[in-house]
Scaffold this active site. Structure first.
Site: not given
Ligand code: PMP
Length: 405
Positions: A122, A199, A202, A225, A363
């Site tokens: 991401h 990270d 997910q 999430k 993203c």
């Molecule tokens: N890493 C991953 C793998 C994600 O899926 C996301 C959110 N889509 C993020 C980081 C960022 O998370 P947040 O927007 O809740 O800070």
């Protein structure tokens, strides 16, 4: 214990909604999950009964707010099997957790060092390390993704060396659903003495996280999430690493003593929690994790697998559909393109039928480039989705393809 999807669904008031007269089918869970009534109640209860600033009040409300806030920290500690509650730091979400780690790492990196991230990250977990490397002169290397959507482990092993200072990878890919072998990848990084960040944005929604078993140094996640509220998350970091790190933000809560010219820092976790924390959402996130942890985890896993297997089978039979990401180990994410229509059109036409999916680059632009697609349509499943909803999704997709033809 057993897993009863109807009983789970009944706890999510939003699932009773209709979109233009059609029942909502919510398949955008990788973006954010819906919230059970107990989480909504926890938020309302906090503001109704004990709203107060934490840690420094001499009155009953402050005491109750502080106790509930710190009890939520303990729930997260247990969920992650963190050795110490001091290592559980409240953040606004995964993105902030990664940035706190990048801030600490910046003071350690030098031009001879290498940082490893991945082609499936991401942007939060890629751009942050790009910036950290630019600022320090360190080199950023990225683990490539195979045609199946897995991290190329041979390439990873080949790039590890005594120069590797830091390695960051996702527990699970948000765009493809791939579950990465995080324990093995951590062990390889540890063999060259690198620090490891996982990270978990997910990963955490799909079962307990055991940071001691993984043996990483940092694990970051977002409450929203994980059936909890937006604007709250957790950075778990190893105490022996964090305690020597420079502070992140300065302000109240994170200091110990202050003179006109200088200040000393509070102990962990408060040293990284400057300012008034997001008390209500932390408490509600604790409730979300308590609620989720109480479910039959084997039942949850079996239900999620049944959803993914069913969706994958129907997708493979669907004319003109290409699945992007066919890893052996996946969570309930079906990312795909059709032979006609841009993913944005697919999302729009599904929405007209009450079905919520996400479309775009998720993203993860370098990953989309890797698969040579502008983006994908992504249906992502959660514990409250049903096999019937997946059937309805494919029936709606069939109409979409006819409309686009
Ligand atoms: N890493 C991953 C793998 C994600 O899926 C996301 C959110 N889509 C993020 C980081 C960022 O998370 P947040 O927007 O809740 O800070």
């Amino acid at each position: 214990m057993s897993f009863d999807v109807d009983a789970v669904r009944a706890q999510f008031p939003i699932l009773k909604r209709e979109i233009d007269g059609k029942p909502l089918i919510y398949l955008d869970n990788a973006a954010t999950t819906q919230k059970p009534q107990c989480v909504i109640d926890a938020l309302v209860d906090y503001y109704t009964t004990c709203n107060s600033n934490v840690h420094r009040g001499a009155h009953r409300l402050a005491d109750e707010a502080t106790r509930n806030f710190e009890a939520a920290r303990d729930i997260i500690k247990d969920f992650m099997n963190a050795p110490k509650r001091e290592e559980v730091i409240w953040t606004t979400g995964t993105t902030e957790g990664i940035n706190i780690v990048a801030n600490g790492l910046a003071s350690l990196l030098s031009p001879e060092d290498e940082v490893i991230a991945t082609q499936m990250d991401h942007h939060a977990n890629l751009v942050t390390w790009q910036q950290a490397c630019k600022a320090s002169g360190a080199t950023l290397r990225t683990i490539p993704v195979t045609d199946d959507g897995e991290l190329d482990q041979a390439a990873y092993e080949a790039m590890l060396s005594e120069k590797t200072r830091f390695v960051a990878f996702p527990h699970v890919s948000n765009a493809l659903g791939t579950i990465n072998p995080i324990k093995e990848m951590t062990a390889k990084a540890k063999a060259v003495d690198a620090l490891v960040l996982v990270d978990g944005a997910q990963g955490a929604a799909h079962g307990w996280v055991d940071v001691q078993d993984i043996d990483c140094d940092f694990y970051v996640l977002s409450g929203h999430k994980l059936y909890g509220p937006m604007g709250i998350g957790v950075l778990w970091g190893r105490e022996s690493v964090l305690e020597s790190w420079p502070v992140w933000r300065t302000g109240g809560e994170m200091i110990s003593t202050v003179t006109l010219q200088d200040a000393t820092w509070n102990v962990l976790p408060y040293r990284f929690e400057a300012g008034t924390p997001n008390v209500a959402d932390a408490i509600a996130m604790g409730e979300a994790v308590r609620w989720f942890s109480a479910l039959d985890q084997a039942g949850v896993a079996a239900h999620e697998k049944a959803l993914l297997d069913h969706a994958t089978k129907l997708a493979e039979e669907f004319e003109g559909l290409t699945i992007i990401g066919k890893a052996k180990s996946k969570i309930g994410v079906l990312s795909f393109v059709l032979d006609m229509g841009h993913p944005a059109d697919i999302g729009f036409l599904l929405d007209r039928q009450g079905i919520a999916v996400r479309t775009g680059d998720h993203c993860a632009q370098p990953l989309m480039a890797r698969f040579n697609v502008p983006g994908t349509a992504r249906a992502s499943f959660s514990i409250y989705n049903t096999l019937e909803e997946i059937d309805a999704f494919f029936a709606a997709l069939k109409k979409v393809r006819t409309m686009l033809a």
